[in-house]
Design a protein around this motif. Structure first.
Motif: not given
Length: 348
Positions: A161-182
């Motif tokens: 369904n093009p209308a529905a698929e157009a809203k598809k979001k994809i996430k990727g972790q390309f860089g580093r992560r870091r600690t959440h908070n102090e």
């Protein structure tokens, strides 16, 4: 490690500004600041990175060969960070274009307000690699997903369904992560009593354990702890005997502005107005400065550009040294102003 095991030097601090001889001993304030250092991308891994360019620690280095797209376990194509999926490779292409954009890169730099350091030593580095540290979200056009015409067969079954698929979001972790908070515990006079790095999130259970570790020695446990989310903390520890004699109240600002009057538990248990010892004298509304943790976080955040590219050892050493120096200055000012700063003997 000594500070982590034994606490800050001022853990037993008391003075006229943070202790009121009413019916109790003292008050403390807790808050978190979203700062941190690069860490391993594996979930909740505490093993330090070898260099600031690494995405994973030595133990989890094999994960560099796995596709960076969230929930995909495919093997990355040699020379790329994604697998053979056309969607995932398109995501990597879009990400590279985003990083090459001078305008976008300058905008990221302005937001992050960073100085790019190699463990506190200046060096030329790939700025885009350093900035892309968390999950990035991408929108893919319909024609890239499954073709440009209606009724195209979906390789996973059914018809797209093009209308529905157009809203598809994809996430990727390309860089580093870091600690959440102090997370810091601060006395109302401004003395910083403890600091701890939270790796995953500011979870209520983690906050409770942080408090218990900090005040595990008799004589240190305060009568009140202010925290902007104390209503959730109070529910979590209601059956824990350690917190039986500790008032868990929300600081005045957050209670008035952020907490619903419909929350009956919060209104009945975490309202600072319940406790007479917190009320001020001589016409003052409150005896203690309940915003001290937020004010201290402003000072702590000023070092963000200096230590955000340090590895864990230098990061922790630098931060603890700054806290030690600040506490000495605060204690000197308290003494000069006649507030009688002392340190209790935990053995008595």
């Amino acid at each position: 490690m000594r500070i982590k095991l034994c606490g800050q030097q001022e853990i037993t601090h008391r003075c006229d500004r943070c202790t009121r001889f009413y019916k109790g001993n003292g008050e403390e304030f807790m808050d978190g600041l979203t700062i941190g250092y690069p860490r391993c991308g594996s979930h909740n891994c505490h093993i330090p990175l070898t260099t600031i360019r690494d995405r994973f620690c030595a133990t989890h280095r094999e994960l560099n060969k796995v596709c960076v797209i969230k929930d995909c376990n495919g093997e990355a194509v040699p020379g790329k960070m994604t697998c053979t999926s056309s969607e995932h490779q398109e995501i990597e292409r879009l990400r590279d274009l985003r990083g090459q954009s001078r305008f976008q890169l300058q905008a990221k730099l302005k937001r992050a307000r960073v100085s790019h350091l190699n463990d506190a030593i200046a060096e030329d580095v790939d700025q885009a690699t350093l900035l892309d540290e968390e999950d990035e979200e991408f929108d893919l056009p319909t024609d890239i997903l499954h073709g440009a015409t209606d009724g195209v067969s979906d390789p996973r079954g059914g018809t797209s369904n093009p209308a529905a698929e157009a809203k598809k979001k994809i996430k990727g972790q390309f860089g580093r992560r870091r600690t959440h908070n102090e997370q810091i515990l601060v006395a109302p006079c401004g003395i910083i009593l403890a600091r701890e790095t939270f790796f995953g999130a500011e979870a209520i259970s983690t906050c409770a354990e942080f408090i218990k570790r900090t005040f595990r020695v008799n004589g240190q446990v305060p009568n009140h702890i202010f925290f902007d989310n104390n209503c959730s903390l109070a529910k979590h520890v209601k059956d824990d005997p350690f917190f039986a004699r500790i008032g868990l109240t929300v600081d005045v600002f957050h209670f008035n502005c952020k907490h619903s009057t419909r929350d009956q538990f919060c209104q009945e248990n975490c309202n600072p107005a319940i406790y007479q010892e917190l009320h001020g004298e001589d016409g003052k509304a409150w005896y203690f400065n309940s915003s001290i943790a937020e004010q201290t976080n402003v000072w702590l955040g000023g070092f963000h550009a200096i230590f955000r590219e340090m590895l864990s050892d230098k990061y922790n050493f630098f931060l603890d040294q700054m806290i030690l120096l600040r506490n000495r200055m605060t204690r000197s000012k308290l003494a000069a102003d006649g507030h009688c700063p002392i340190n209790l003997d935990p053995s008595t």
